[in-house]
Scaffold this motif. Structure first.
Motif, mmCIF file in Angstrom:
data_model
loop_
_atom_site.group_PDB
_atom_site.id
_atom_site.type_symbol
_atom_site.label_atom_id
_atom_site.label_comp_id
_atom_site.label_asym_id
_atom_site.label_seq_id
_atom_site.Cartn_x
_atom_site.Cartn_y
_atom_site.Cartn_z
ATOM 1 N N UNK A 74 -8.795 -0.349 -1.878
ATOM 2 C CA UNK A 74 -8.888 0.335 -0.593
ATOM 3 C C UNK A 74 -9.056 -0.664 0.559
ATOM 4 N N UNK A 75 -9.485 -1.886 0.262
ATOM 5 C CA UNK A 75 -9.656 -2.894 1.297
ATOM 6 C C UNK A 75 -8.360 -3.404 1.894
ATOM 7 N N UNK A 76 -7.267 -3.228 1.195
ATOM 8 C CA UNK A 76 -5.963 -3.668 1.720
ATOM 9 C C UNK A 76 -5.477 -2.642 2.737
ATOM 10 N N UNK A 77 -6.210 -2.524 3.817
ATOM 11 C CA UNK A 77 -5.983 -1.432 4.760
ATOM 12 C C UNK A 77 -4.787 -1.668 5.676
ATOM 13 N N UNK A 78 -4.622 -2.885 6.164
ATOM 14 C CA UNK A 78 -3.448 -3.178 7.007
ATOM 15 C C UNK A 78 -2.170 -2.962 6.196
ATOM 16 N N UNK A 79 -2.196 -3.438 4.968
ATOM 17 C CA UNK A 79 -1.032 -3.285 4.096
ATOM 18 C C UNK A 79 -0.747 -1.798 3.848
ATOM 19 N N UNK A 80 -1.805 -1.026 3.663
ATOM 20 C CA UNK A 80 -1.650 0.411 3.451
ATOM 21 C C UNK A 80 -1.028 1.087 4.667
ATOM 22 N N UNK A 81 -1.436 0.684 5.856
ATOM 23 C CA UNK A 81 -0.858 1.290 7.066
ATOM 24 C C UNK A 81 0.596 0.866 7.262
ATOM 25 N N UNK A 82 0.918 -0.362 6.881
ATOM 26 C CA UNK A 82 2.303 -0.806 7.000
ATOM 27 C C UNK A 82 3.213 -0.133 5.980
ATOM 28 N N UNK A 83 2.688 0.090 4.778
ATOM 29 C CA UNK A 83 3.479 0.665 3.680
ATOM 30 C C UNK A 83 2.664 1.755 2.982
ATOM 31 N N UNK A 84 2.517 2.918 3.608
ATOM 32 C CA UNK A 84 1.638 3.957 3.053
ATOM 33 C C UNK A 84 2.105 4.541 1.719
ATOM 34 N N UNK A 85 3.363 4.382 1.365
ATOM 35 C CA UNK A 85 3.834 4.963 0.102
ATOM 36 C C UNK A 85 3.657 4.018 -1.086
ATOM 37 N N UNK A 86 3.228 2.797 -0.847
ATOM 38 C CA UNK A 86 2.992 1.863 -1.959
ATOM 39 C C UNK A 86 1.641 2.205 -2.584
ATOM 40 N N UNK A 87 1.598 2.353 -3.915
ATOM 41 C CA UNK A 87 0.325 2.679 -4.564
ATOM 42 C C UNK A 87 -0.710 1.573 -4.366
ATOM 43 N N UNK A 88 -1.977 1.947 -4.358
ATOM 44 C CA UNK A 88 -3.056 0.993 -4.151
ATOM 45 C C UNK A 88 -3.030 -0.167 -5.129
ATOM 46 N N UNK A 89 -2.586 0.088 -6.353
ATOM 47 C CA UNK A 89 -2.549 -0.977 -7.361
ATOM 48 C C UNK A 89 -1.557 -2.078 -6.992
ATOM 49 N N UNK A 90 -0.619 -1.778 -6.110
ATOM 50 C CA UNK A 90 0.413 -2.755 -5.734
ATOM 51 C C UNK A 90 0.180 -3.394 -4.355
ATOM 52 N N UNK A 91 -0.820 -2.943 -3.629
ATOM 53 C CA UNK A 91 -1.044 -3.468 -2.281
ATOM 54 C C UNK A 91 -1.329 -4.978 -2.247
#
Length: 165
Positions: free
Chosen positions: A100-117
């Motif tokens: 969940x800490x990979x927050x910038x990455x999550x906002x850039x690519x919201x469809x990528x699962x957390x395990x791949x961030x």
């Protein structure tokens, strides 16, 4: 915005976050939610009957661990760095919080699962290594409590203009 008030907020924030959906998006309680509550209560009574009050106290005290994760909420939703309302966290607690800490990455690519961030950061270091990041949620909370420029109102407020098409 005193350190004591911010500390109290950190301690109660997990409860506020848990009950937030009831306030921000209220909906009628369904039979499945009532069934869920009944099953949880039955489970707690079962634990109490077999293991006693110390087991229930242990379960309640373990909830306090969520206070550590409050650092994640602060890092992601408060203006920790001027003009940036979200910053990633690259510390070891990502292992138990599903990245969940990979927050910038999550906002850039919201469809990528957390395990791949983490792979996003590895593939594109020129984009993520130049951004500010946190390595400790404990330090995030410490700074939040004791730095005067950080606090409950240190959030980026955006104004959106809706244009008719």
């Amino acid at each position: 915005n005193t350190p004591l008030r911010k500390l109290i907020w950190i301690l109660v924030q997990p409860l506020l976050y848990a009950f937030r959906p009831f306030y921000t998006n209220p909906k009628p309680v369904t039979h499945l939610e009532l069934l869920n509550a009944a099953v949880q209560l039955a489970y707690d009574l079962l634990i109490y009957s077999f293991m006693g009050s110390k087991a229930l106290a242990y379960m309640f005290v373990s909830i306090l661990f969520t206070t550590v994760v409050t650092g994640h909420f602060i890092a992601e939703h408060y203006e920790y760095s001027k003009g940036r309302d979200t910053i990633s966290y690259y510390g070891p607690l990502n292992w138990i919080t599903f990245n969940v800490g990979y927050h910038m990455e999550h906002h850039d690519f919201p469809s990528i699962p957390g395990s791949r961030l983490p792979l996003v950061t590895k593939i594109a270091p020129e984009y993520y290594n130049v951004l500010p990041y946190h390595y400790s949620w404990a330090i995030v909370m410490w700074d939040f409590i004791f730095k005067a420029d950080l606090g409950l109102f240190a959030r980026v407020k955006r104004k959106y203009e809706i244009k008719n098409l």
